[in-house]
Design a protein around this motif. Structure first.
Motif, PDB file in Angstrom:
ATOM      1  N   ILE A 302     -20.803  50.498 -34.839  1.00  0.00           N
ATOM      2  CA  ILE A 302     -19.497  50.788 -34.243  1.00  0.00           C
ATOM      3  C   ILE A 302     -19.469  50.229 -32.829  1.00  0.00           C
ATOM      4  N   ARG A 303     -18.485  49.365 -32.565  1.00  0.00           N
ATOM      5  CA  ARG A 303     -18.321  48.825 -31.221  1.00  0.00           C
ATOM      6  C   ARG A 303     -16.924  48.231 -31.093  1.00  0.00           C
ATOM      7  N   GLU A 304     -16.473  48.065 -29.867  1.00  0.00           N
ATOM      8  CA  GLU A 304     -15.203  47.408 -29.618  1.00  0.00           C
ATOM      9  C   GLU A 304     -15.391  46.379 -28.512  1.00  0.00           C
ATOM     10  N   PHE A 305     -14.628  45.289 -28.586  1.00  0.00           N
ATOM     11  CA  PHE A 305     -14.745  44.272 -27.555  1.00  0.00           C
ATOM     12  C   PHE A 305     -13.385  43.645 -27.298  1.00  0.00           C
ATOM     13  N   ARG A 306     -13.302  42.950 -26.171  1.00  0.00           N
ATOM     14  CA  ARG A 306     -12.091  42.214 -25.836  1.00  0.00           C
ATOM     15  C   ARG A 306     -12.442  41.073 -24.884  1.00  0.00           C
ATOM     16  N   PHE A 307     -11.615  40.046 -24.935  1.00  0.00           N
ATOM     17  CA  PHE A 307     -11.689  38.955 -23.977  1.00  0.00           C
ATOM     18  C   PHE A 307     -10.530  39.085 -22.997  1.00  0.00           C
ATOM     19  N   ASP A 308     -10.834  38.962 -21.723  1.00  0.00           N
ATOM     20  CA  ASP A 308      -9.820  39.054 -20.684  1.00  0.00           C
ATOM     21  C   ASP A 308      -9.684  37.689 -20.013  1.00  0.00           C
ATOM     22  N   GLU A 491      -4.531  24.945 -26.684  1.00  0.00           N
ATOM     23  CA  GLU A 491      -3.630  26.091 -26.585  1.00  0.00           C
ATOM     24  C   GLU A 491      -3.371  26.760 -27.923  1.00  0.00           C
ATOM     25  N   LEU A 492      -3.753  26.120 -29.005  1.00  0.00           N
ATOM     26  CA  LEU A 492      -3.602  26.725 -30.330  1.00  0.00           C
ATOM     27  C   LEU A 492      -4.774  27.640 -30.689  1.00  0.00           C
ATOM     28  N   LEU A 493      -5.812  27.622 -29.867  1.00  0.00           N
ATOM     29  CA  LEU A 493      -6.971  28.484 -30.087  1.00  0.00           C
ATOM     30  C   LEU A 493      -6.784  29.813 -29.374  1.00  0.00           C
ATOM     31  N   ASP A 494      -7.398  30.865 -29.912  1.00  0.00           N
ATOM     32  CA  ASP A 494      -7.373  32.159 -29.234  1.00  0.00           C
ATOM     33  C   ASP A 494      -8.292  32.149 -28.023  1.00  0.00           C
ATOM     34  N   ILE A 495      -9.487  31.596 -28.192  1.00  0.00           N
ATOM     35  CA  ILE A 495     -10.472  31.455 -27.128  1.00  0.00           C
ATOM     36  C   ILE A 495     -10.911  29.996 -27.115  1.00  0.00           C
ATOM     37  N   VAL A 496     -10.919  29.357 -25.964  1.00  0.00           N
ATOM     38  CA  VAL A 496     -11.247  27.932 -25.889  1.00  0.00           C
ATOM     39  C   VAL A 496     -12.713  27.772 -25.524  1.00  0.00           C
ATOM     40  N   GLY A 497     -13.441  27.079 -26.395  1.00  0.00           N
ATOM     41  CA  GLY A 497     -14.839  26.778 -26.145  1.00  0.00           C
ATOM     42  C   GLY A 497     -14.981  25.421 -25.477  1.00  0.00           C
ATOM     43  N   TYR A 498     -15.733  25.366 -24.383  1.00  0.00           N
ATOM     44  CA  TYR A 498     -15.941  24.127 -23.635  1.00  0.00           C
ATOM     45  C   TYR A 498     -17.327  23.583 -23.934  1.00  0.00           C
ATOM     46  N   ASN A 499     -17.377  22.485 -24.708  1.00  0.00           N
ATOM     47  CA  ASN A 499     -18.596  21.708 -24.817  1.00  0.00           C
ATOM     48  C   ASN A 499     -18.673  20.760 -23.620  1.00  0.00           C
ATOM     49  N   GLY A 500     -19.873  20.298 -23.294  1.00  0.00           N
ATOM     50  CA  GLY A 500     -20.024  19.484 -22.087  1.00  0.00           C
ATOM     51  C   GLY A 500     -19.465  18.093 -22.193  1.00  0.00           C
ATOM     52  N   GLY A 501     -19.303  17.559 -23.433  1.00  0.00           N
ATOM     53  CA  GLY A 501     -18.934  16.166 -23.629  1.00  0.00           C
ATOM     54  C   GLY A 501     -17.658  15.772 -22.916  1.00  0.00           C
ATOM     55  N   TYR A 508     -13.636  23.677 -15.654  1.00  0.00           N
ATOM     56  CA  TYR A 508     -13.282  25.087 -15.793  1.00  0.00           C
ATOM     57  C   TYR A 508     -12.216  25.503 -14.777  1.00  0.00           C
ATOM     58  N   GLU A 509     -12.473  25.198 -13.520  1.00  0.00           N
ATOM     59  CA  GLU A 509     -11.612  25.705 -12.457  1.00  0.00           C
ATOM     60  C   GLU A 509     -10.223  25.072 -12.513  1.00  0.00           C
ATOM     61  N   GLN A 510     -10.158  23.756 -12.689  1.00  0.00           N
ATOM     62  CA  GLN A 510      -8.851  23.110 -12.710  1.00  0.00           C
ATOM     63  C   GLN A 510      -8.066  23.502 -13.952  1.00  0.00           C
ATOM     64  N   ASP A 511      -8.755  23.703 -15.086  1.00  0.00           N
ATOM     65  CA  ASP A 511      -8.043  24.133 -16.289  1.00  0.00           C
ATOM     66  C   ASP A 511      -7.521  25.558 -16.149  1.00  0.00           C
ATOM     67  N   LYS A 512      -8.269  26.401 -15.451  1.00  0.00           N
ATOM     68  CA  LYS A 512      -7.798  27.764 -15.247  1.00  0.00           C
ATOM     69  C   LYS A 512      -6.530  27.776 -14.395  1.00  0.00           C
ATOM     70  N   LEU A 513      -6.448  26.874 -13.432  1.00  0.00           N
ATOM     71  CA  LEU A 513      -5.240  26.775 -12.632  1.00  0.00           C
ATOM     72  C   LEU A 513      -4.071  26.252 -13.461  1.00  0.00           C
ATOM     73  N   GLN A 514      -4.359  25.285 -14.339  1.00  0.00           N
ATOM     74  CA  GLN A 514      -3.299  24.689 -15.145  1.00  0.00           C
ATOM     75  C   GLN A 514      -2.874  25.594 -16.298  1.00  0.00           C
ATOM     76  N   PHE A 515      -3.843  26.346 -16.852  1.00  0.00           N
ATOM     77  CA  PHE A 515      -3.575  27.215 -17.995  1.00  0.00           C
ATOM     78  C   PHE A 515      -4.040  28.638 -17.662  1.00  0.00           C
ATOM     79  N   GLU A 517      -3.314  31.564 -18.546  1.00  0.00           N
ATOM     80  CA  GLU A 517      -3.451  32.560 -19.613  1.00  0.00           C
ATOM     81  C   GLU A 517      -4.629  32.263 -20.540  1.00  0.00           C
ATOM     82  N   ARG A 518      -5.305  31.153 -20.316  1.00  0.00           N
ATOM     83  CA  ARG A 518      -6.366  30.725 -21.224  1.00  0.00           C
ATOM     84  C   ARG A 518      -7.602  31.609 -21.085  1.00  0.00           C
TER      85      ARG A 518
END
Length: 832
Positions: A302-308, A491-501, A508-515, A517-518
């Motif tokens: 039993i556990r609960e989680f969330r992404f903020d 933007e079609l993903l619930d959580i965006v995974g960043y591979n290094g390629g 990370y930082e510039q995308d957070k400014l642009q998006f 809610e991501r």
């Protein structure tokens, strides 16, 4: 995008432990066959033993009267590719580690009681790949995908008297079929399951806990009940947990199924987490009148989680950063043949390092891995697919999707249109109930959707995940994130995974400014490289524009082979382990990171004579590299300190050598032959490691690490002389045959003072007596292509490993080593 994703616990799927199952050719079937019984009405039998194998395409091998008596007899799981030989001309090439593939056949005969009320099914956990199964000459199914299990109903074709013949053809002949080593054959476990005609369907239990308070947790259970009989039946579905019981009656027509929804309460729930992986048990029973038709036990947590979007990841209401590792499916020198004991060893090493998360890169892993993650406390990003359809090409100096050529010539693109929905659905159903799973990853580095905006496949896969499991978010590993941003893929993903390629790890930082809610995490970063025991002071990156400053003006270790990588954390693709973790740690919106990789792996070698990928922080033998201790210094609290490099550098007297320390203490003092070289403390600019420039002289470098001025950890390196002996040490003195355990014997080259010789390459002849066998040998050298199954090994940078398996009888096993020009050594291991 799904709203909120404040997720309640999902529960561990029913998967009975069958012990640590062997891949030994000579393990006695009579002594090792195991059966797990849920009830008198459901019997699951381990079906790994007593198979016959031919590594060729044999005409008519599916026929009942075919004579397989001259075939090789073996037990499963089995990977024929790992048996070698390595060959520069192998069609699998560098991606497949230059190992053979081809076509193979497996056959097994068995008897089983049958009646009109019994249903008998065969379940394979993994066959790579393009498998077809026959029972008594009748084809019961084909499966191209090599990473997911499947079940076939054998009942219509079984004989009630005499022998039944099971035949399996495996076709992994078209190469390359993947971007990395896959292995070949029936490489995971096999079970025979007998139930009543009225039974819980395969993967037919789905459990969530939609409400959790301190006083109670609501357990919501959906049970899919099948009626395979020829008559309508009234069935009572009864579930129980923690002394709470609920019963529901349903009526099923012949040859039909129905999903029954029920709820019960668990009082004062003990929550599941990586630090406290608490598990419960749920009982499911089907009754027809007073007769039990089916019964099974389900372990759950039993556990609960969330992404903020701003604060990252939360588990059970508390902030938690994902400290993760990506891992391929192979178990080093064992190939992909699943040895439960070997798999658990790896997870133990990662746990001791402070790892709390696993990404199953890039396909579904074994059910045993999922069970261990539940039991040991690892959060899981559960990935189904790697590439979808296309590969890459260079266009105006940029990598873009190549519509004319797939990423792999004979890869999954050949099957995706016909099979993706079935494969993804089965993956979700199989692993739905694991409390460890927090995301479904539907792809990794899929340029056609990321760059060109062909998002139809993404939308279809995402929507299927949401339909089958609305409680978990959907993700994918995105490289070249700029293209994914431009096309709308991300933007079609619930959580965006960043591979290094493509430099995605720097956005990370510039995308957070642009998006804003991501929701974001590093799905595959960093791609740093190390060869155990090798060093360079001049940095070397695949993308030199990101290369860190050199440690010295001129190379201190010019003797390092060009095919080896530096262990100073100054070799890699585009970002170091330290810089990557600093970004993940300091950007509060980042949920965590999954580095590439935890362990070295076969394939993706970079070209002959290298046969291994050197991205791991642990080598192929399970020996930690220096960077393992970097992560331990960042991810654990028990005081530790690690010093690098070793201190045997004859011929470099007077040369300044960078000496580095990874520690979770607040300061450290270094001594050379008893003389202090000064105290170092962490600063804002240098918060990941400590460093001294030390003119080399033979002797001892010793480090004393302190917390609040008190020395709590001491570590040292001493200059070694030439090897005088090769010492043997086993990780266990006794091996449990019933638990299918293995013994890992470490061979260490030492000088006359019992100091490890860190550059020693000592050829060693091996022999074994007693009820055991040498299952595999390894030394971690990425250029060792002599094979894993042989009676000799040469130490690489002072170390080698011999893996010993039982043959089924109790008694003493003696491993004897004869190092070239050095004394013979023996070690005794008891088989119990």
């Amino acid at each position: 995008m799904n709203p909120k994703f404040a997720l309640p616990s999902l529960l561990l799927a029913t998967c009975l432990s069958l012990g640590n199952l062997s891949a030994a050719d000579d393990l006695s079937a009579a002594k090792t066959a195991q059966a797990a019984t849920d009830s008198q009405s459901r019997v699951r039998t381990n079906f790994d033993d007593g198979w016959f194998f031919a590594k060729e395409d044999v005409e008519g091998a599916q026929k009942v009267d075919f004579d397989h008596s001259q075939w090789r007899k073996l037990d499963l799981p089995h990977d024929w590719s790992a048996e070698g030989p390595f060959d520069q001309k192998a069609p699998a090439g560098a991606p497949g580690g230059f190992l053979p593939c081809g076509i193979g056949w497996y056959r097994k005969t068995f008897t089983t009681p049958t009646s009109g009320e019994l249903r008998t099914a065969i379940e394979f956990d993994g066959v790579y790949k393009n498998s077809e199964v026959w029972i008594n000459g009748h084809s019961v199914g084909k499966r191209p995908f090599g990473y997911l299990g499947f079940q076939y109903d054998l009942t219509p074709h079984l004989k009630s008297e005499g022998e039944n013949v099971l035949a399996v053809r495996v076709d992994n002949s078209l190469q390359p079929s993947s971007r990395w080593y896959t292995g070949s054959g029936i490489y995971r476990h096999v079970r025979l399951t007998q139930t009543d005609r009225i039974h819980v369907a395969h993967w037919g239990t789905a459990i969530t806990t939609p409400e959790i308070t301190k006083d109670a947790a609501t357990v919501a259970v959906e049970t899919t009940v099948r009626n395979d009989s020829d008559r309508e039946e009234s069935i009572t579905v009864k579930i129980s947990a923690e002394s709470q019981t609920v019963s529901t009656e349903v009526t099923l027509a012949p040859k039909s199924e129905q999903t029954v929804a029920q709820k019960l309460k668990v009082p004062q729930p003990r929550l599941w987490s990586p630090d406290s992986p608490n598990l419960y048990s749920l009982s499911t029973e089907l009754l027809v009148g007073d007769k039990q038709a089916d019964a099974l036990e389900t372990t759950f947590g039993i556990r609960e989680f969330r992404f903020d979007k701003d604060k990252g990841f939360f588990l059970n209401g508390e902030s938690l950063i994902l400290k993760g590792m990506c891992n391929h499916d192979d178990l080093g020198p064992l190939g992909v043949a699943l040895w439960d004991d070997a798999l658990k060893r790896r997870l133990v090493m990662l746990k001791e390092m402070g790892c709390n998360s696993i990404r199953t890169a890039h396909n579904p892993s074994s059910p045993e891995l999922m069970d261990l993650c539940d039991e040991m406390g690892f959060l899981v990003v559960n990935e189904t697919f790697d590439k979808w359809r296309y590969g890459w090409k260079s266009e105006n100096g940029q990598l873009v999707a190549n519509r004319d050529r797939p990423a792999v010539r004979y890869g999954y693109h050949l099957h995706i249109d016909e099979w993706w929905e079935r494969d993804l659905s089965d993956h979700i159903k199989r692993d739905f109930n694991h409390p460890s799973v927090i995301m479904w990853s539907i792809g990794n580095e899929v340029p056609e959707a990321q760059k060109y905006g062909e998002t139809e496949t993404l939308i279809q896969m995402r929507d299927l995940c949401h339909k089958l499991d609305p409680s978990r978010p959907v993700t994918a590993g995105c490289n070249f994130i700029a293209g994914a941003n431009e096309s709308g893929f991300a933007e079609l993903l619930d959580i965006v995974g960043y591979n290094g390629g493509g430099g995605s790890c720097f956005q990370y930082e510039q995308d957070k400014l642009q998006f804003p809610e991501r929701k974001m995490y590093a799905s595959e970063v960093p791609h740093s490289l190390q060869t155990r025991g090798e060093y360079r002071t001049l940095s070397r990156y695949r993308e030199p524009k990101h290369q860190p400053a050199d440690l010295t003006a001129e190379e201190v270790f010019p003797e390092t082979h060009n095919k080896y990588e530096s262990s100073y954390d100054n070799a890699g693709v585009r970002i170091s382990s330290r810089d990557s973790w600093r970004l993940t740690r300091d950007f509060e919106f980042m949920a965590g990171e999954f580095r590439w990789t935890g362990f070295d792996y076969i394939g993706e070698s970079g070209g002959w004579p290298r046969v291994l990928g050197n991205f791991g922080i642990i080598d192929l033998c399970n020996f930690p590299k220096d960077t393992y201790y970097f992560y331990q210094s960042q991810w654990t609290e028990e005081p530790m300190a690690h010093l690098l490099p070793h201190w045997t550098w004859t011929g470099k007297e007077g040369t300044d050598i960078p000496v580095q320390c990874y520690t979770n203490c607040d300061s450290a003092e270094l001594f050379l032959n008893g003389e202090s070289l000064g105290v170092q403390t962490f600063t804002e600019e240098n918060d990941m490691h400590l460093q001294w420039m030390v003119p080399y002289q033979a002797g001892e470098i010793r480090l004393e690490a302190s917390i609040d001025g008190e020395v709590v950890v001491t570590t040292a390196h001493t200059t070694a002389g030439p090897p005088a002996a090769v010492k043997l040490a086993s990780d266990r003195d006794e091996v449990s045959i019933a638990d299918r355990q293995l013994a890992y014997v470490t061979l260490t080259a030492e000088d006359g003072n019992e100091t490890m010789s860190p550059k020693a390459a000592v050829p060693i002849q091996l022999s074994i007596e007693g009820p055991g066998r040498i299952l595999a040998v390894c030394n971690g050298d990425p250029m060792d292509s002599a094979g894993f199954q042989r009676d000799n090994i040469t130490t690489f940078n002072g170390l080698a490993s011999v893996i010993i398996a039982p043959t089924g009888e109790a008694g003493s096993v003696t491993l004897t080593t004869q190092p070239e020009g050095l004394p013979e050594e023996k070690i005794v291991i008891e088989m119990k």
